[in-house]
Design an enzyme around this catalytic site. Structure first.
Site, PDB file in Angstrom:
ATOM      1  N   ALA A  60       0.862  -1.179   0.000  1.00  0.00           N
ATOM      2  CA  ALA A  60       0.000   0.000   0.000  1.00  0.00           C
ATOM      3  C   ALA A  60       0.896   1.225   0.000  1.00  0.00           C
ATOM      4  O   ALA A  60       2.028   1.178   0.492  1.00  0.00           O
ATOM      5  CB  ALA A  60      -0.892  -0.019   1.232  1.00  0.00           C
TER       6      ALA A  60
ATOM      7  N   GLY B  98       0.412  -5.053   0.839  1.00  0.00           N
ATOM      8  CA  GLY B  98      -0.776  -5.075  -0.014  1.00  0.00           C
ATOM      9  C   GLY B  98      -0.497  -5.690  -1.381  1.00  0.00           C
ATOM     10  O   GLY B  98      -1.410  -6.206  -2.026  1.00  0.00           O
TER      11      GLY B  98
ATOM     12  N   GLU C 121      -0.816  -9.293  -0.892  1.00  0.00           N
ATOM     13  CA  GLU C 121      -2.244  -9.558  -0.652  1.00  0.00           C
ATOM     14  C   GLU C 121      -3.044  -9.488  -1.959  1.00  0.00           C
ATOM     15  O   GLU C 121      -3.965 -10.270  -2.176  1.00  0.00           O
ATOM     16  CB  GLU C 121      -2.765  -8.556   0.381  1.00  0.00           C
ATOM     17  CG  GLU C 121      -2.141  -8.809   1.756  1.00  0.00           C
ATOM     18  CD  GLU C 121      -2.366  -7.687   2.762  1.00  0.00           C
ATOM     19  OE1 GLU C 121      -2.167  -6.510   2.396  1.00  0.00           O
ATOM     20  OE2 GLU C 121      -2.748  -7.979   3.903  1.00  0.00           O
TER      21      GLU C 121
ATOM     22  N   GLU D 250       4.506  -5.204   7.008  1.00  0.00           N
ATOM     23  CA  GLU D 250       3.782  -4.141   7.716  1.00  0.00           C
ATOM     24  C   GLU D 250       4.254  -3.998   9.157  1.00  0.00           C
ATOM     25  O   GLU D 250       4.201  -2.918   9.736  1.00  0.00           O
ATOM     26  CB  GLU D 250       2.269  -4.429   7.705  1.00  0.00           C
ATOM     27  CG  GLU D 250       1.608  -4.316   6.336  1.00  0.00           C
ATOM     28  CD  GLU D 250       1.553  -5.631   5.575  1.00  0.00           C
ATOM     29  OE1 GLU D 250       2.378  -6.538   5.852  1.00  0.00           O
ATOM     30  OE2 GLU D 250       0.690  -5.746   4.682  1.00  0.00           O
TER      31      GLU D 250
END
Ligand code: CO8
Length: 258
Positions: free
Chosen positions: A65, A109, A112, A132
């Site tokens: 992200a 992300g 993911e 993260e």
């Protein structure tokens, strides 16, 4: 539709969605995720598409992200807004098979997003991770759940707690990716797989995808029943007659999605 953070190309019944924010290693900002969701919807609705490939660049599928976009958000902003536009729901709503073709970094992300696809083909340079924890947070789009389903508790805990990366060979050994190929062959391999899928009955590929995905949601007996009902239902299709007739006549089946 014109996109700014992705490229979409449709040829030979395959839609290839390429993440394209090279200056930020394809970091996932709101615009990019919204555009990916839109492109998935368009591909799913198009008669010209029978399989979808999601890919990035040679250096990065996506490095996570967008940290610059997230850094100053408050708890209330994160909790009250649907931060990334329900991207997982948009993947789940896509009936056509989606292949992730991953080269370079697939982190946070990015990892993911790859796991939201139906399967992952990786180049030898791929690196997967849920770093993260290094930022003082945890995975937020499936890194503690889909990763655990894919690789088991030991490795998922290791990756989520230490933030270490998994290389392509370990990812293949662990069941996170289905195939590993040299970087230069990545798109050829992904297109080859997509070509094979595109040549099947779309009714059968949608059913196969639904049945496998169901196994993550329900107990075994329910999943087996669901699979059996889909199997029964496919005997109502012309494609079942054609597929089995073609086998008996020793010729290629010509499926018509009926
Ligand atoms: N966000 C924003 N920018 C990024 C990101 C990122 N995730 N990753 C890389 N970039 C940028 C860098 O800032 C740099 O920009 P600039 O040139 O302007 O300084 C550019 O991309 C190139 O990166 P590097 O210079 O760092 O390249 P290196 O080859 O030295 O390093 C790494 C590559 C190892 C990938 C490194 O960039 C890195 O560690 N990136 C961050 C990885 C990370 O922590 N990812 C997890 C992010 S958090 C997350 O994904 C949470 C998702 C859950 C959301 C849930 C919502 C509900």
């Amino acid at each position: 539709m014109a996109y700014e953070t992705i490229n979409v190309e449709v040829s030979d019944y395959i839609a290839t969605i390429t993440l394209n924010r090279p200056d930020a290693l394809n970091a996932l900002n709101r615009q990019l995720l919204s555009e990916v969701g839109q492109a998935l919807e368009e591909a799913d609705a198009s008669d010209k598409v029978r399989c979808i490939i999601l890919t990035g660049s040679e250096k990065a599928f996506a490095a996570g992200a967008d940290i610059t976009e997230m850094a100053d958000l408050t708890y209330v902003e994160v909790a009250s807004k649907d931060l990334f536009g329900g991207i997982a729901r948009r993947f789940a709503a896509t009936r056509k098979p989606i292949i992730a073709a991953v080269s370079g970094y697939a982190l946070g992300g990015g990892c993911e997003l790859a796991m939201m696809c139906d399967f992952v083909i990786a180049s030898e340079t791929a690196k997967f991770g849920q770093p993260e924890i290094n930022l003082g947070v945890i995975a937020g789009m499936g890194g503690s759940q889909r990763l655990t389903h894919a690789v088991g508790k030991a490795k998922a805990m290791d990756m989520n707690l230490t933030g270490r990366f998994m290389d392509a060979a370990e990812a293949e050994r662990s069941g996170l990716v289905s195939r590993v190929v040299p970087a230069k062959k990545l798109m050829e391999e992904a297109r080859g797989a997509a070509d094979k899928i595109a040549a099947k009955s779309a009714l059968a590929t949608a059913a196969a995808k639904e049945a496998v995905n169901r196994s993550f949601e329900v107990p075994l007996a329910e999943g087996l029943l669901f699979e059996r009902r889909l199997f029964h239902a496919l005997f109502a299709t012309e494609d079942q007659s054609e597929g089995m007739a073609a086998f008996r006549e020793k010729r290629e089946a010509q499926f018509r999605d009926r």
